[in-house]
Every structure is written in structure tokens, then in C-alpha cells.
Design a protein around this motif. Structure first.
Motif: not given
Length: 338
Positions: A152-159
């Protein structure tokens, strides 16, 4: 003779047959099976959330490409950017509640349920030690939590990364970003979940443990939010061009978070920015500033370049607290876990 031969052949065939590798066996399988509903729910919810974030990122990039970003400044986007900002706020708000949710519904009942219904006594009567049972419980739970929160952290940071320096979307210092990216969500969730486990062990009642854990999780969020900005090194910039001229206020780095601003006097003292604010006219204000000896501004700020360092510093504190709670659980579990 034929019976012995056939038995020997069967044994040889069985010995030669390769064994299938088992990912979960013994105590690991037992703990996974006991909590499989919660574990699979967390992993499934994580997969759906990541898929939704990937979709939203695609929508954002389509808008930015059509708008002409990064050539055009997003400050000019105005209402066109509002739907994407609302999407960030909605998703970050939901992710920010995850530590509380997992602490209450995963951490608190993890051992409290076994202590309340007597399963812990049954486990203690088996060959496996209580320390191994506790370590397996905590290890599998931590693995599920870490995998989910890292994703979740990686996905939100990528977004968020394409607009990370646009304060009109989300400020990097707010909990909506700072607590959702990098190592912070992993550390916050682990600490809340393990804290819930400890509360359950002490109270030994599932419902009571869940209620107390909710209060604990909310308190952790409030304390963390209060001290979040203290993790950085505040930078101070001063000017000596007066305070009323057009370019008198210092230029701060893009996306910097302004902490405070004060008037700087010729003697080096700082005065509140409201000094001389009650002047009836601009001329009266100028006279007041001159009387006070004000020569420029003093501004405190945090640059966005400190974000990663602040996150890792804060996460290391949370990891250390989590380790301390785990040590307490093993100490408590030696004699009072059943």
C-alpha cells in the motif's frame, strides 16, 4: 515371499517418490489455519486497494499529459485538478485508518481469544513450547502486516510522486502523505498491532481488549501527529531588506513547509509578525517598525528534501517501541500466558 517382495517394492517406490514441498507445516500451518480468515481478508483488501490506486494513477497521468504538465504549472489548473485532489484525500484517509483497524480487529483478539476460550492451555499441554507458539503467532501476523503495508505504501507513493511538490494537491508534511508513504505506515501499523496483542494478553478478554486497543490506537495517532514535524531539522532564513518592500520576504524552496515567521531587528532579536499590525495607516506602521528597529524577516521552514530522513527516523523509533513490546510479550508469556 510374494507379500514380502511386494511390500519391499512398495516401500522402495515410496522412498523414491519425491515429496511435495510444503510452504506451511506444523505450527505455521496451525496458526495460519486458525487466523486464515483474517489473513486472507487483509491480503485481499490490500490487492483491491492497490488495483484501485493503480487505476487512479492512470487517470492522473492522463490528465497531466493532456494538461501539458510539467511545462504548465498546476497552480493554473484550478477546478480541473479538484477531482484528483479529492481522490487523494479519500484514499489517504482510508489508508490512515488501517493501523487502527488492524490493531483492533487483528492485534487485540490474536492472543486474547485463545486466553479467553482456553485454547492457550491446550497449546501449553503440547510438545511445542509457549515461546515457539507466541513467536509463530507474532511472526505470521507481522509478515501479513508488513507485506500489506509495504504494498500500500509503495502504491500510494507511486501515485503521489508526480505531484509530490504541488502543495495544491497534498502537503508532504501532512498525515495524508507522510504517514502513508515510505516506512511510516509499516512501523505505525506494526506498533499498533503488537500493542493490541499486548493489551489482549494483559486483559485476557477479547471485547475489552478491542475497546482498549481502539483507545490506544487513537492515542498513538494523536501523539504521532503532534511530534511528526519534530523529526526534521528546522532551517532558518533571514533578510535585511525591510518588511514592506515587494521582494522583502525571503524566497523559500518549492514545496517547503513554513513553520514560523518573525520580524528581525537590528540587534538580532525576533518580534512577532503581528507587531505594529494595529497601525491606522501604512505610514503609522512604517514608523512603528522603524521604532522597533525591524530590518527584515526571519522565517523557519522544513524543505521537502528532509521528508525521507524524517520518515526513517520516526519509523526507527516506532520499530524500537515495537521491539520493546515484543520483548514484554515474551517476558510475560514465560509464566502468565496460560
Amino acid at each position: 515371499m510374494s507379500t514380502l517382495t511386494s511390500t519391499s517394492n512398495s516401500a522402495a517406490a515410496g522412498a523414491e517418490a519425491p515429496r511435495r514441498p510444503q510452504l506451511l507445516s506444523g505450527m505455521n500451518w496451525l496458526i495460519w489455519r486458525q487466523h486464515r480468515a483474517a489473513f486472507w481478508t487483509i491480503l485481499a483488501a490490500t490487492a483491491l486497494s492497490v488495483a484501485w490506486i493503480v487505476f487512479q494513477r492512470g487517470q492522473l497521468m492522463d490528465f497531466l499529459t493532456g494538461y501539458g504538465w510539467p511545462t504548465r504549472n498546476l497552480d493554473e489548473a484550478g477546478p480541473k485538478l479538484e477531482p484528483y485532489r479529492k481522490a487523494f484525500v479519500l484514499v489517504s484517509g482510508g489508508l490512515g485508518f488501517v493501523p487502527v483497524l488492524l490493531g483492533v480487529f487483528l492485534g487485540a483478539p490474536l492472543l486474547a481469544g485463545d486466553l479467553e476460550n482456553g485454547t492457550a492451555k491446550l497449546v501449553a499441554a503440547q510438545s511445542a513450547t509457549r515461546a515457539r507458539w507466541l513467536a509463530t503467532k507474532l511472526g505470521l501476523t507481522a509478515l501479513v502486516v508488513v507485506v500489506s503495508m509495504v504494498a500500500l505504501s509503495a502504491a500510494f507513493g507511486w501515485w503521489w510522486n508526480p505531484v509530490r511538490e504541488e502543495n495544491t494537491v497534498l502537503e508532504w508534511s501532512s498525515g495524508s502523505v507522510f504517514d502513508i508513504t515510505g516506512p511510516v505506515p509499516v512501523a505505525l501499523t506494526l506498533f499498533t498491532v503488537v500493542g493490541g496483542v499486548a493489551i489482549g494478553v494483559v486483559l485476557r478478554r477479547t471485547l475489552m481488549a478491542m475497546v482498549v486497543t481502539f483507545g490506544f490506537a487513537v492515542a498513538v495517532q494523536l501523539v504521532w501527529g503532534y511530534f511528526r514535524l519534530s523529526l526534521g531539522d528546522v532551517i532558518t532564513v533571514t533578510t535585511n531588506k525591510g518588511v514592506t518592500a515587494e521582494n522583502a520576504f525571503p524566497d523559500l524552496p518549492h514545496a517547503a513547509l513554513q513553520i514560523d515567521e518573525s520580524y528581525l531587528t537590528s540587534s538580532g532579536d525576533l518580534l512577532g509578525w503581528s507587531t505594529c499590525a494595529n497601525g491606522a495607516t501604512d505610514q503609522a506602521r512604517e514608523l512603528c517598525l522603524k521604532k522597533e528597529g525591524v530590518v527584515g524577516w526571519s522565517v523557519d521552514y522544513l524543505p521537502i528534501s528532509q521528508m525521507n530522513g524524517m520518515q526513517w527516523f520516526g519509523a526507527s523509533i516506532l520499530f524500537a517501541l515495537t521491539a520493546a513490546v515484543v520483548a514484554f510479550l515474551f517476558f510475560w508469556g514465560r509464566k502468565r500466558l496460560v
